[in-house]
Design a protein around this motif. Structure first.
Motif: not given
Length: 144
Positions: A27, A29-30, A33, A130
């Motif tokens: 992931d 994007e996670a 972030r 994450p």
């Protein structure tokens, strides 16, 4: 492979420092972030997929004041969870430098962001991104 260069090799030819570390993440994007919003890194470059599909294959994040960077690379498969002290060989963690005077502020920031400190020593706070990758926030050699 020993500690000495091969015979006839130029002893002045050496590595000149850390360039980058690449972490594969399912992931992207996670992960971005986390590294930007929680750890405060800055995006310096985005790479699209070469085959034209939408999205990005990689995001590069500045680490420190030099040209060093952390590359988050998109991958398709999830990595199985590992214990903090994984008995298998391979990359153990990525450690980022923090100031000892800012350790308490880092502890508060991580708590505010819902990031668990999974291990701590006098010099380093350890968290997971994450994807489960271990990340250290270290002020070694200055103990807290």
């Amino acid at each position: 492979m020993g500690n000495r260069p091969p015979p006839g090799d130029n002893p002045r030819v050496r590595a000149h420092g850390f360039h980058h570390l690449a972490i594969q993440v399912k992931d992207l994007e996670a992960a971005e972030r986390f590294y930007v919003d929680v750890l405060g890194l800055t995006v310096v470059r985005r790479w699209p997929f070469e085959d034209g599909r939408p999205g990005e294959r990689s995001v590069w994040l500045s680490v420190g004041a030099g040209e060093e960077f952390l590359a988050l690379e998109a991958c398709d498969a999830e990595r199985p969870a590992t214990p903090f002290r994984d008995p298998h060989g391979g990359l153990h963690l990525a450690a980022l430098r923090i100031q000892v005077s800012e350790r308490r502020a880092w502890e508060q920031r991580l708590k505010h962001c819902g990031v668990e400190i999974v291990h701590a020593t006098r010099w380093t706070l350890y968290v997971r991104d994450p994807e489960g990758n271990r990340v250290g926030l270290s002020h070694f050699p200055h103990p807290a």
